[in-house]
Design an enzyme around this catalytic site. Structure first.
Site, short mmCIF file in Angstrom:
data_model
loop_
_atom_site.label_atom_id
_atom_site.label_comp_id
_atom_site.label_asym_id
_atom_site.label_seq_id
_atom_site.Cartn_x
_atom_site.Cartn_y
_atom_site.Cartn_z
CG PHE A 51 58.36 21.93 67.81
CD1 PHE A 51 57.10 22.49 67.39
CD2 PHE A 51 58.59 22.12 69.31
CE1 PHE A 51 56.46 22.77 68.66
CE2 PHE A 51 57.97 22.29 70.20
CZ PHE A 51 56.56 22.81 69.89
CG ASP A 63 57.55 18.31 71.04
OD1 ASP A 63 58.85 17.79 70.89
OD2 ASP A 63 57.31 18.23 72.55
CE1 TYR A 77 78.47 20.60 70.70
CE2 TYR A 77 79.94 18.18 70.86
CZ TYR A 77 79.13 18.83 70.59
OH TYR A 77 77.40 18.62 70.16
P1 NAI Z 1 69.01 23.06 63.92
O1 NAI Z 1 68.69 24.03 64.76
O2 NAI Z 1 69.47 23.73 62.38
O3 NAI Z 1 68.00 21.75 63.62
C1 NAI Z 1 67.24 21.28 64.65
C2 NAI Z 1 66.11 20.72 64.04
O4 NAI Z 1 65.44 20.29 64.91
C3 NAI Z 1 65.22 22.50 63.41
O5 NAI Z 1 64.72 21.65 62.20
C4 NAI Z 1 64.30 21.64 64.21
O6 NAI Z 1 62.63 22.57 63.44
C5 NAI Z 1 63.87 20.78 65.19
N1 NAI Z 1 63.60 20.28 66.41
C6 NAI Z 1 63.73 21.06 67.90
N2 NAI Z 1 63.56 21.20 68.24
C7 NAI Z 1 62.25 20.10 67.95
C8 NAI Z 1 61.17 19.44 68.83
N3 NAI Z 1 61.24 19.11 70.00
N4 NAI Z 1 60.36 19.06 68.03
C9 NAI Z 1 60.35 18.77 66.70
N5 NAI Z 1 61.46 18.95 65.73
C10 NAI Z 1 62.53 19.88 66.54
O7 NAI Z 1 70.10 21.90 64.36
P2 NAI Z 1 71.54 21.34 63.97
O8 NAI Z 1 73.10 21.98 64.08
O9 NAI Z 1 71.79 20.55 62.15
O10 NAI Z 1 71.79 20.15 65.03
C11 NAI Z 1 71.52 18.72 63.98
C12 NAI Z 1 71.82 17.16 64.77
O11 NAI Z 1 73.64 17.67 64.08
C13 NAI Z 1 72.34 17.86 66.26
O12 NAI Z 1 72.04 16.20 67.11
C14 NAI Z 1 73.73 18.44 66.74
O13 NAI Z 1 74.03 17.93 67.94
C15 NAI Z 1 74.06 17.47 65.62
N6 NAI Z 1 75.85 18.23 65.17
C16 NAI Z 1 75.54 19.70 64.90
C17 NAI Z 1 76.85 20.51 64.93
C18 NAI Z 1 77.36 21.42 64.34
O14 NAI Z 1 78.27 22.14 64.26
N7 NAI Z 1 76.07 22.12 63.80
C19 NAI Z 1 78.30 19.46 64.47
C20 NAI Z 1 78.02 18.14 64.35
C21 NAI Z 1 76.57 17.46 64.63
#
Ligand code: NAI
Length: 398
Positions: free
Chosen positions: A74, A111, A235
């Site tokens: 998104f 979305d 967290y």
């Molecule tokens: P990020 O913010 O970099 O990426 C999120 C992604 O989700 C993006 O591609 C965005 O476009 C997409 N997105 C958001 N809302 C959307 C929607 N309604 N429809 C379609 N796409 C949508 O996040 P990140 O950090 O890579 O997180 C990804 C997963 O990894 C999450 O579940 C997070 O909890 C988990 N995670 C993150 C950590 C961190 O330290 N950043 C550590 C361990 C797990």
């Protein structure tokens, strides 16, 4: 136009296409520097594919395993004089590189929580790939409209049961201060589980199974986080942790539902990293800056791409049983959680203040990673040059 960062707290309102492109090329080069993933995926759907762990998963699949990839995300497209979001530019760069390398890569921008985007994605897979053998679920969102009820839910990052007081840092100024966060209400807890729990993941897999677009032996993986005692009140034992508990429990349900096609649903617990999602969580930036310092000193620091490369090569496609913890989760946060690393971070946490952080923390590393998320401060990019902000995503499905 010449694009400059416009920072508002933990978000940057602009993104730089050339910087995002360079970031993607750097990640691709990292994957190419590793050996091909033996027995890796061939056809992959990444939900949340444009930034962070999802983008790294797409790059690893494509360039580590020659996989055809469909990415769902998104993101804001650019308009003349108005830069798009970083995920838009990342995807444009990824697809250009993938297409140049002869790889199939298509995207759907919308979305992911909606029925419409699920249907559109499934129709695309059916028509062009037939089936996928890997589904990565990597969404991070502050809100979700449940398609069954039409109700919009907002997530919160709060402790449960009691006020949480601890240190935090403003990663732009380096000022360490104390913050107190009031506990969530039952409604806020339920809303956060609605947004970041496992219901939507299960909806995706159910719909895909129903449409027969999951290959025999399909693997689906969702990302979770645990972290140390230091951050657990805000967290893992807070609202977001409740959502992760739900996500992890959902893995078992999906796993059961995939047995008929010999499929598996897995959770991978990843390392704390600077992404758009994690910058928004209080206390975490201070923890990450101490963690980075410690892990870099030990030579075990990893970014998203190193984490996901290791996840694919040493866990998911290691040619043998996938190692998990006693709760069935893959642990690729193993280096973060090493007792010596955590003992060091604990020790540093006790003495962390505005003055000491300059030497005991890696605030520069945090800040640099944050700017990089939006394509700024990327080595080799000329930020004084005019760039075309209107970049097309070549594989975007309209
Ligand atoms: P990020 O913010 O970099 O990426 C999120 C992604 O989700 C993006 O591609 C965005 O476009 C997409 N997105 C958001 N809302 C959307 C929607 N309604 N429809 C379609 N796409 C949508 O996040 P990140 O950090 O890579 O997180 C990804 C997963 O990894 C999450 O579940 C997070 O909890 C988990 N995670 C993150 C950590 C961190 O330290 N950043 C550590 C361990 C797990």
């Amino acid at each position: 136009m010449v694009i400059e960062p416009k920072i508002r707290g933990f978000i940057c309102l602009t993104a730089h296409p050339a910087g995002c492109e360079q970031n993607v090329i750097n990640q691709i080069n990292y994957i190419k520097s590793k050996k091909a993933i033996d027995g890796g995926p061939a056809k992959v759907l990444v939900i949340g594919a444009s930034t962070g762990f999802g983008l790294a998963s797409r790059i690893t699949s494509a360039f580590g395993s020659d996989a055809a990839t469909v990415g769902v995300y998104f993101e804001k497209p650019p308009a003349p004089g108005k830069p798009g979001s970083a995920g838009w530019y990342n995807t444009a760069a990824f697809e250009k590189q993938a297409h140049d390398a002869g790889l199939y890569a298509k995207s759907i921008n919308g979305d992911a929580f909606s029925d419409e985007i699920k249907e559109k994605t499934i129709a695309l897979i059916k028509k062009e790939l037939g089936q996928v053998d890997l589904v990565i679920y990597s969404l991070a969102s502050p809100r979700r409209t449940n398609p069954k009820t039409g109700v919009a839910h907002n997530s919160v990052i709060k402790p449960i049961g009691e006020v949480f007081t601890n240190k935090t840092v403003d990663f732009h100024t380096g000022v360490v201060s104390e913050i107190s966060i009031n506990p969530a209400t039952e409604e806020e807890i339920a809303n956060t589980v609605e947004v970041m729990g496992g219901e939507d993941w299960a909806m995706w897999i159910d719909a895909m199974k129903e449409a027969n677009v999951l290959a025999n032996g399909v693997v689906t993986v969702a990302y979770s986080y645990i972290g140390p005692a230091l951050t657990e009140k805000v967290y893992r034992k807070g609202t977001i942790g409740r959502a992760k508990d739900h996500l992890e429990a959902t893995a078992f349900e999906i796993n059961d539902s995939l047995k008929a096609i010999d499929g598996k649903a897995l959770i991978s617990v990843n390392k704390a990293l600077v992404t758009q999602a994690s910058s928004a969580i209080p206390v975490i930036p201070l923890y990450i800056s101490l963690l980075y310092k410690t892990m870099k000193a030990e030579g075990i620091h990893e970014g998203c791409i190193e984490q996901i490369q290791r996840l694919f090569e040493q866990r998911l496609y290691n040619g043998s049983t996938i190692p998990t913890d006693d709760k069935g989760r893959i642990r690729i946060d193993d280096w973060e959680m090493r007792p010596d690393v955590q003992a060091k971070v604990d020790e540093l946490w006790k003495i962390a203040d505005t003055e000491s952080l300059k030497s005991i923390g890696d605030l520069a590393g945090y800040h640099g990673d944050f700017m990089n998320l939006f394509g700024f401060e990327v080595p080799g990019v000329d930020y004084t040059a005019d760039v075309n902000e209107v970049v097309e995503v070549s594989g975007l499905v309209s």
